[in-house]
Structures are given as structure tokens and as C-alpha cells.
Design an enzyme around this catalytic site. Structure first.
Site, PDB file in Angstrom:
ATOM      1  CE  LYS A   1     -15.691 -67.726 -16.667  1.00  0.00           C
ATOM      2  NZ  LYS A   1     -16.326 -66.423 -16.808  1.00  0.00           N
TER       3      LYS A   1
ATOM      4  CG  ASP B   1      -7.402 -64.628 -17.860  1.00  0.00           C
ATOM      5  OD1 ASP B   1      -7.964 -65.695 -17.556  1.00  0.00           O
ATOM      6  OD2 ASP B   1      -7.974 -63.525 -17.829  1.00  0.00           O
TER       7      ASP B   1
ATOM      8  CE1 TYR C   1     -13.918 -57.780 -17.951  1.00  0.00           C
ATOM      9  CE2 TYR C   1     -14.283 -60.135 -17.650  1.00  0.00           C
ATOM     10  CZ  TYR C   1     -14.464 -58.831 -17.233  1.00  0.00           C
ATOM     11  OH  TYR C   1     -15.190 -58.584 -16.095  1.00  0.00           O
TER      12      TYR C   1
HETATM   13  N1  HOZ Z   1     -17.827 -61.900 -18.781  1.00  0.00           N
HETATM   14  C1  HOZ Z   1     -18.320 -63.196 -18.644  1.00  0.00           C
HETATM   15  C2  HOZ Z   1     -17.868 -64.132 -19.709  1.00  0.00           C
HETATM   16  N2  HOZ Z   1     -16.734 -63.796 -20.408  1.00  0.00           N
HETATM   17  C3  HOZ Z   1     -19.815 -63.247 -18.553  1.00  0.00           C
HETATM   18  C4  HOZ Z   1     -20.245 -63.096 -17.168  1.00  0.00           C
HETATM   19  C5  HOZ Z   1     -21.700 -63.367 -16.903  1.00  0.00           C
HETATM   20  O1  HOZ Z   1     -22.547 -62.586 -17.332  1.00  0.00           O
HETATM   21  O2  HOZ Z   1     -21.986 -64.336 -16.265  1.00  0.00           O
END
Ligand code: HOZ
Length: 431
Positions: free
Chosen positions: A271, A243, A148
Site C-alpha cells: 500500500k 513482509d 498476517y
Molecule cells: N488488514 C488490514 C490492515 N492490517 C486492514 C484492511 C482494511 O480493512 O482496509
């Protein structure tokens, strides 16, 4: 499910949120759809603990999906935010803070000769794709099933994380003409990679990969697979994009590229670089980054990019990661927990496999460790949901999806981890 535990306030807040926020949440995995029950609404966090709106206190294994390497509410980060906030909140103009964080990032990630700050991991990967296409003058992208890379149109094809959690293979709203440009192949599948390059190689702008996958659970790559990506990309004039939004500053200070000693052409980070505030970064080889506007013709911009508060928070975290031994300790403690977890699973006749690097880990209800998305899908997903709910009752907060990774902080002491393993034993007995 959450019987026996006070969740009245979370339930009410979720009900109300559903009237005003799409799905009641601002990111799908949080909705608890695949694990059942009501999402927990949190109010406060300290160290490795989360406190919800009903007064429950949890041991946290999500860590805001990565940033809380040093635990929640780290003093230096809070002080940096306060200090900067009293000075200025946003200019939409250059600051000294951006230069400071750029130097730290480059120091930890030597492959990033030049960087550009953005506001999220999605923006970072999206910008890498545009840059790769503009630089190579080619359009196709190779990505791996179950990886992802944020909700970028071209990359939201057979993706992990929320899509895998909700069983959405390809999101509606993405023109077929665009998704046709994305070639998807299984993770760790050298043969498929060779075949894809043979067929489309001349059209491939880039191969994008999570060099340790974190969005289909935690899956390690075979080194020869990463080598093959490098070799074929060089041969066909395609770029390699790592990534490391999840793995950067997590599996090692310099991410998976430090562990495996590879230098991708471009890297996307997210993040963690903001210490918990919304930040993303991309960067890589100087000659490629020089193609970005204003020096080059490939456009990318953002008013809040490099926001002074966000980068101050990020710098405050990154400076504290200077000592690499943090990662050894995180892994040592994490291993201890996972060994105990496997032991209690075994005692209860439950098949469990696990893997860890630095402060990031994953476990699967399967006999062997999955190597790709299909194998993750074949693990016992229903058991994961029951385990998740049982652990929640025990006040242990795991990612609410079998397709996500877990995160440890330096505040997860051996005692706390042993307590969590004991709870797991209790849960295994009951499910
Ligand atoms: N897709 C995010 C972690 N791989 C989670 C995002 C979230 O719900 O904060």
C-alpha cells in the site's frame, strides 16, 4: 453505541451495503465487528482529518493503514495522479514511470536488488512464497502466530489482523494438504524456532516474518530472534522473507530492515508504495529474482501491475520521504502523545503499555508490553472496544480492532495530539 453523535447516514449506507456487498464491507476489519457499532462511511479527507457522510470530522490514526505518511490528500500525490491520468490510464505495457519508482524503492531498500511491481501486499507475499519454493525446491514455510501476510492460502494460518479480530484461527477453504506445509510458531520464540528447524529444516523453503509485527497490534522483535532466523535459514538453505507491507516507509524510510540492519533475501511491500493507490512490490537478491518469468521459469504476472497512475502516485510520495528526519519527528510527536496517553490511563487506574517506531505505533491495555500473539490476546480486549467507541464519540478514529496498529502523519501536530490525549482522559473516566 455511537449515541450523541450523528451517524444516521453511515447506518443507512451500511444497511444498504449489506444487501449488495459481502458483510457490507470490502475488507472485514472495517465492519466494526469486534468493537461494536456501525462502520463509519467516509466522504473526504485532508491532512490528519477524515470527514464522514454525516458531517463529522475526525482525527485519523489509521491513515489508510499506512500510506498517509504525509497526511491525507497530499498535493504532490494528487497532482501526479491528475497529470498521469490525462496522459494515459493503463497500457498493460512497460512505462518510464515503473523504472523511476523501481530506482527509488531500491535506493531506500538496498536488499531489493531487483523488484517486481504487483497490485497489493497479498500479491507481493504470495509471489515471494512461490519464488522461495521454486528457488529452493522445497515446500514448507515457517510463519509466526499473529503475523498476517495477506489472504494467501499458505499464509492464512493462525494469522493476525482480521482473522484475529474475528477469532478465526484458520480459514475454511484452504486445503489441509496446503496448510500442513505451513509451520506456525510463536513470535519471538527462539526455542520453538530452533525446534521447528531441527524437525523440518531440510524441507523449509522460507521463513516469512513481519520484522515488526503490525497485525497483532504493534510488537517489536527481539534482535536475537531475528538473528536466529537468519542463522538457521542460512544453515538449512531456506530464504528469509520480510513482509514490510506495514512497516516499509513507516517505522523508518527503509523499513524494519533499516532499523535492525538486516538484509532479508526477499521483501514484500504494499500500500504505502502506491501513496494510497493499490500497489504491491516484491524484490530481493538478484540471483533469486532472476528466476521469475520471463528470465526464469517461476511464473507471476498481472495486467495492472506497474499501472502508470498507481506508480506515479507512489513515486510522488516516496520522493517526499527523501529526508529521513521525517521519521525522527514522527516518532518524537508520537512518543509525546503516548506518554500523555499512559499518564491519563494511569490517572484513571487503567494499565496501558505502548510502543512506537517512526510513524507507526501500538498500545495495549496490559501492564507489560506483549511479546507475542498470546500475550496480546491476554490484554484487555473488551476495554479496547469500549475505549474505541468512546474515542469515536470524541471524533477520534482509531483502528477498529485491538489487533491492528496505529499510524501518524506529519500533519498530526503537537496541538492535535494533545487534544487527542485530552479526549482519551475524558473517555478513560467514563469507561
Ligand atoms: N488488514 C488490514 C490492515 N492490517 C486492514 C484492511 C482494511 O480493512 O482496509
Amino acid at each position: 453505541m455511537t449515541f450523541g453523535m450523528k451517524t444516521k447516514n453511515s447506518k443507512e449506507l451500511f444497511k444498504k451495503s449489506k444487501e449488495h456487498i459481502a458483510g457490507g464491507v470490502n475488507s472485514p476489519v472495517r465492519a466494526f465487528k469486534s468493537v461494536g457499532g456501525t462502520p463509519i462511511f467516509f466522504r473526504k479527507s485532508r491532512d490528519c482529518y477524515l470527514y464522514d457522510e454525516d458531517g463529522n470530522k475526525y482525527i485519523d490514526f489509521v491513515g489508510s493503514w499506512g500510506p498517509m505518511v504525509l497526511g491525507h490528500s497530499n498535493k504532490q500525490i494528487i497532482d501526479a495522479i491528475k497529470k498521469q491520468a490525462t496522459r494515459a490510464i493503463s497500457f498493460g505495457a512497460p512505462t518510464k514511470n515503473e523504472l523511476e519508482i523501481a530506482k527509488i524503492i531500491k535506493n531506500y531498500f538496498p536488499s531489493m536488488e531487483k523488484i517486481r511491481m504487483v497490485n497489493s501486499g497479498t500479491e507481493a507475499t504470495m509471489s515471494c512464497i512461490r519464488l522461495a519454493r521454486g528457488y529452493t525446491k522445497k515446500n514448507k514455510i515457517i510463519k509466526f502466530i499473529g503475523c498476517y501476510h495477506g489472504h494467501v492460502d499458505s499464509l492464512l494460518v493462525k494469522a493476525g489482523s482480521g482473522l484475529a479480530t474475528l477469532g478465526i484461527p484458520d480459514s475454511p477453504g484452504i486445503p489441509e494438504e496446503l496448510s500442513k506445509l505451513t509451520i506456525t510458531i510463536p513470535y519471538n520464540d527462539k526455542e520453538a524456532l530452533i525446534a521447528a528447524f531441527k524437525k523440518y529444516g531440510k524441507e523449509v523453503a522460507a521463513v516469512i516474518i513481519e520484522p515488526i509485527a503490525g497485525n497483532m497490534g504493534f510488537i517489536e522483535p527481539e534482535i536475537t530472534f531475528l538473528e536466529k532466523i537468519n542463522q538457521l535459514s542460512r544453515e538449512y538453505g531456506s530464504l528469509v522473507i520480510y513482509d514490510e507491507v506495514m512497516t516499509g516507509f513507516r517505522v523508518a524510510r527503509g523499513g524494519a530492515q533499516e532499523l535492525y540492519k538486516f538484509k532479508p533475501d526477499l521483501t514484500a511491500l504494499g500500500k504505502i508504495v502506491g501513496g494510497g493507490l493499490p500497489v504491491g512490490v516484491y524484490g530481493g537478491k538478484r540471483e533469486i529474482m532472476d528466476k521469475i518469468a520471463p528470465d526464469g521459469p517461476i511464473y507471476q504476472a498481472g495486467t495492472l501491475s506497474g499501472n502508470p497512475i498507481a506508480v506515479s502516485a507512489g513515486a510522488a510520495l516516496l520522493k517526499q520521504l527523501k529526508d529521513k528526519s521525517i521519521y525522527k519527528d514522527l516518532e518524537k510527536n508520537g512518543k509525546l502523545f503516548l506518554e500523555l496517553l499512559a499518564e491519563v490511563a494511569d490517572k484513571n487506574n487503567i494499565p496501558l503499555s505502548y510502543n512506537i517506531k517512526g510513524g507507526m505505533f501500538g498500545f495495549f491495555f496490559s501492564r507489560g508490553l506483549p511479546k507475542n500473539f498470546e500475550e496480546v490476546n491476554n490484554s484487555d480486549l473488551d476495554l479496547f472496544s469500549r475505549f474505541f467507541q468512546g474515542m469515536l464519540q470524541e471524533k477520534i478514529y482509531l483502528p477498529p480492532s485491538a489487533f491492528e496498529s496505529c499510524f501518524l502523519s506529519t500533519k498530526h501536530s503537537k496541538e492535535i495530539l494533545m487534544k487527542a490525549a485530552k479526549s482519551a482522559d475524558k473517555v478513560f473516566k467514563s469507561i
